[in-house]
Enzyme design. Structure first.
Site, mmCIF file in Angstrom:
data_model
loop_
_atom_site.group_PDB
_atom_site.id
_atom_site.type_symbol
_atom_site.label_atom_id
_atom_site.label_comp_id
_atom_site.label_asym_id
_atom_site.label_seq_id
_atom_site.Cartn_x
_atom_site.Cartn_y
_atom_site.Cartn_z
ATOM 1 N N CYS A 285 0.811 -1.040 0.078
ATOM 2 C CA CYS A 285 -0.117 -0.142 0.093
ATOM 3 C C CYS A 285 0.842 1.235 -0.127
ATOM 4 O O CYS A 285 0.806 2.080 -0.936
ATOM 5 C CB CYS A 285 -0.916 0.103 1.278
HETATM 6 N N1 NAD Z 1 -2.451 -6.272 2.109
HETATM 7 C C1 NAD Z 1 -3.269 -5.049 2.608
HETATM 8 O O1 NAD Z 1 -2.696 -4.995 3.650
HETATM 9 C C2 NAD Z 1 -3.918 -4.028 1.897
HETATM 10 C C3 NAD Z 1 -4.670 -3.006 2.780
HETATM 11 C C4 NAD Z 1 -5.451 -2.089 2.346
HETATM 12 C C5 NAD Z 1 -5.825 -2.468 0.828
HETATM 13 N N2 NAD Z 1 -5.242 -3.448 0.104
HETATM 14 C C6 NAD Z 1 -5.523 -3.363 -1.334
HETATM 15 O O2 NAD Z 1 -6.433 -4.460 -1.541
HETATM 16 C C7 NAD Z 1 -6.141 -5.240 -2.879
HETATM 17 C C8 NAD Z 1 -5.730 -6.482 -2.904
HETATM 18 O O3 NAD Z 1 -4.601 -6.478 -2.204
HETATM 19 P P1 NAD Z 1 -4.306 -7.997 -1.533
HETATM 20 O O4 NAD Z 1 -3.010 -7.518 -0.559
HETATM 21 O O5 NAD Z 1 -5.222 -8.748 -0.840
HETATM 22 O O6 NAD Z 1 -3.561 -8.690 -2.556
HETATM 23 P P2 NAD Z 1 -3.177 -10.458 -2.889
HETATM 24 O O7 NAD Z 1 -1.989 -10.341 -3.755
HETATM 25 O O8 NAD Z 1 -2.872 -10.719 -1.562
HETATM 26 O O9 NAD Z 1 -4.436 -11.091 -3.208
HETATM 27 C C9 NAD Z 1 -5.079 -10.625 -4.513
HETATM 28 C C10 NAD Z 1 -5.597 -12.120 -4.721
HETATM 29 O O10 NAD Z 1 -6.398 -11.802 -6.044
HETATM 30 C C11 NAD Z 1 -6.025 -13.017 -7.110
HETATM 31 N N3 NAD Z 1 -6.442 -12.471 -8.279
HETATM 32 C C12 NAD Z 1 -5.650 -11.838 -9.234
HETATM 33 N N4 NAD Z 1 -6.149 -11.730 -10.340
HETATM 34 C C13 NAD Z 1 -7.275 -12.315 -10.170
HETATM 35 C C14 NAD Z 1 -8.518 -12.450 -11.020
HETATM 36 N N5 NAD Z 1 -8.423 -11.939 -12.328
HETATM 37 N N6 NAD Z 1 -9.623 -13.070 -10.473
HETATM 38 C C15 NAD Z 1 -9.432 -13.549 -9.405
HETATM 39 N N7 NAD Z 1 -8.514 -13.558 -8.417
HETATM 40 C C16 NAD Z 1 -7.652 -12.757 -8.882
HETATM 41 C C17 NAD Z 1 -4.588 -13.378 -6.727
HETATM 42 O O11 NAD Z 1 -4.408 -14.904 -7.029
HETATM 43 C C18 NAD Z 1 -4.562 -13.370 -5.331
HETATM 44 O O12 NAD Z 1 -4.822 -14.196 -4.615
HETATM 45 C C19 NAD Z 1 -4.992 -4.263 -3.388
HETATM 46 O O13 NAD Z 1 -5.781 -3.289 -4.326
HETATM 47 C C20 NAD Z 1 -4.225 -3.565 -2.336
HETATM 48 O O14 NAD Z 1 -4.024 -2.300 -2.479
HETATM 49 C C21 NAD Z 1 -4.571 -4.178 0.670
#
Ligand code: NAD
Length: 447
Positions: A285
């Site tokens: 982030c």
């Molecule tokens: N990790 C954090 O602490 C956090 C906090 C706030 C916001 N976010 C935001 O949340 C969003 C997700 O982050 P995350 O940390 O969970 O990412 P992540 O990489 O842990 O998880 C994303 C998942 O999406 C899957 N994926 C990718 N493309 C896909 C598709 N077309 N269809 C289905 N699944 C698909 C991936 O395989 C993965 O398992 C991002 O925008 C991030 O900026 C993350």
């Protein structure tokens, strides 16, 4: 299972009766905990992910995220949780929540390809009356300018996102995730949920849905407002961390302990919030999200100078760590080239199993470039291979015989480390996190 058209009132009652079917797309650090919250409240959730290994693990009752146990997945299964890679099941959902990655590309520009691919994949399965919510962090305008056009053009029935009461189609909202990995001080339920629908019914439907798992929802007037709210929160952190990172370097020259200064400043009961310096920014982030806004700002002929300056200071921190390490070795008539250094901690922050954008990776690469023989220890990573921006190919070393290293470099202050012992056994300890606070020893170099 009903595939009939849901009127807003029907969907609301399905939500309150826990009959609404929920699809969460992206079973990662955001999507999986969200799934568990809904399952705890007895909603039947389907998790969608393109990663078949994750789907298989979840369907076998296993977790791949350290702070989530297999038992929690099994518990969710008792509420009907299953995972799949088949998008056809989207048509069975009442609400679809998108939690896919939003990284930067190699030119430091927003990479919306995951959102675009998700929208393309779900569009053919959309049906009237469904609620689609985007949670991925992104620049203001993404929901209406990127997500909705793909959903509208890709569904065979030519359903449109509902923009006025009485329209027929599907509802759309943006609601940012506020996950703070490793922070157990606030229960997830107690983190208020900001929601911006494309029109008021979308906002109230999304509020009803999230209101069943969060104690407070915060409706705002549009998706763009909700998108900007998330960016403000993260930019606020990024800029304040840059400020203390810069002041840390000044304090170092002046012989003042920045951590003591921060501890004193935070006794002020108003107008000050403590941020802490470190070896550089990490995670999915804070190092990334601000650049989503700077990119979008250019479309409006606007330069986001605070973001750029903060980025400059924060990206410089791993270089500062290397400089301080070189100086510490110099004090022992050694140089970086040819020395043996143990890096403690790969994760981007304490006690988590996430190394995305971790400053440790940059520090290791810089040390290697300088001719250092680098070793690492991190209880969360038995080995580290290749990622988007690194190719380390290393295996975790034990914490034994620390005296064999010319320096031990604390990059991540995991709580499992025995810091007095580390200091006692090491020749030099370079501490980027104030992990050795309270230990008086001449071999500690704070940086
Ligand atoms: N990790 C954090 O602490 C956090 C906090 C706030 C916001 N976010 C935001 O949340 C969003 C997700 O982050 P995350 O940390 O969970 O990412 P992540 O990489 O842990 O998880 C994303 C998942 O999406 C899957 N994926 C990718 N493309 C896909 C598709 N077309 N269809 C289905 N699944 C698909 C991936 O395989 C993965 O398992 C991002 O925008 C991030 O900026 C993350």
């Amino acid at each position: 299972m009903s595939l009939s058209v849901s009127l807003p009132s029907e969907l609301e009652s399905r939500i309150s009766l826990r009959q609404a079917r929920i699809g969460v797309i992206g079973m990662g650090y955001v999507g999986l905990p969200l799934t568990l919250l809904f399952s705890e409240q007895h909603f039947r959730v389907t998790g969608f992910d393109v990663d078949t290994h994750k789907v298989e693990a979840l369907n076998s009752g296993k977790s791949y995220i350290v702070r989530i146990s297999g038992a929690e997945i099994v518990q969710a299964q008792t509420s009907g949780f299953t995972a799949t890679s088949a998008y056809a099941a989207i048509s069975e959902m009442d609400a679809i929540i998108i939690c896919v990655p939003t990284p930067l590309d190699e030119y430091h520009q927003p990479d919306l390809s995951y959102i675009e691919r998700t929208a393309t994949a779900i569009a053919p399965h959309l049906r009237e009356g469904q609620l689609v919510i985007l949670e991925s962090t992104t620049y203001p305008g993404t929901t209406e300018e990127v997500l909705i056009p793909i959903l509208e053009s890709g569904n065979p029935e030519k359903l449109l996102a509902i923009r006025n009461p009485g329209d027929r189609g599907f509802y759309v909202a943006f609601s940012p995730e506020r996950e703070d990995p490793g922070n157990d001080t606030v229960a997830r339920r107690d983190i208020p949920k900001v929601i911006g629908g494309v029109e008021p019914t979308a906002t109230s439907l999304a509020s009803a849905l999230y209101g069943s798992i969060f104690n407070r929802t915060v409706p705002v007037s549009s998706p763009a407002t909700a998108e900007m709210t998330k960016l403000l929160e993260n930019i606020y952190r990024c800029v304040n961390i840059a400020l203390v990172n810069e002041l840390k370097q000044l304090c170092d020259r002046m012989g003042i302990d920045i951590f003591e200064v921060i501890d004193a400043a935070k006794t002020k009961p108003f107008g000050y919030q403590a941020f802490y310096p470190g070896p550089g920014l990490g995670g999915h982030c804070i190092p990334i999200d601000p650049f989503y806004l700077s990119w979008k700002a250019k479309q409006f002929d606007f330069r986001t100078r605070f973001i750029e300056l903060a980025g400059e200071v924060n990206t410089g921190m791993p270089y500062y760590v290397i400089e301080k390490t070189a100086l510490a070795l110099n004090g022992h008539k050694k140089c970086l080239n040819g020395s043996k250094i143990l890096v403690l901690g790969l994760a981007y922050k304490r006690d988590i199993d996430d190394l995305r954008e971790s400053p440790s990776l940059t520090v290791i690469e810089l040390l290697r470039k300088a001719g250092v023989e680098v070793f690492y220890n991190d209880p969360f990573f038995p080995k580290v291979g290749r990622g988007r921006h690194y190719d380390l190919n290393m295996t975790c070393t034990t914490m034994e015989n620390l005296g064999q290293y010319d320096a031990v470099l604390i990059v991540t202050d995991h709580t499992s480390y025995d810091y007095p012992q580390i200091v006692a056994e090491s020749k030099i300890v370079v501490d980027t996190r104030n992990a050795t606070k309270g230990i008086a020893a001449s071999n500690i170099v704070h940086c």
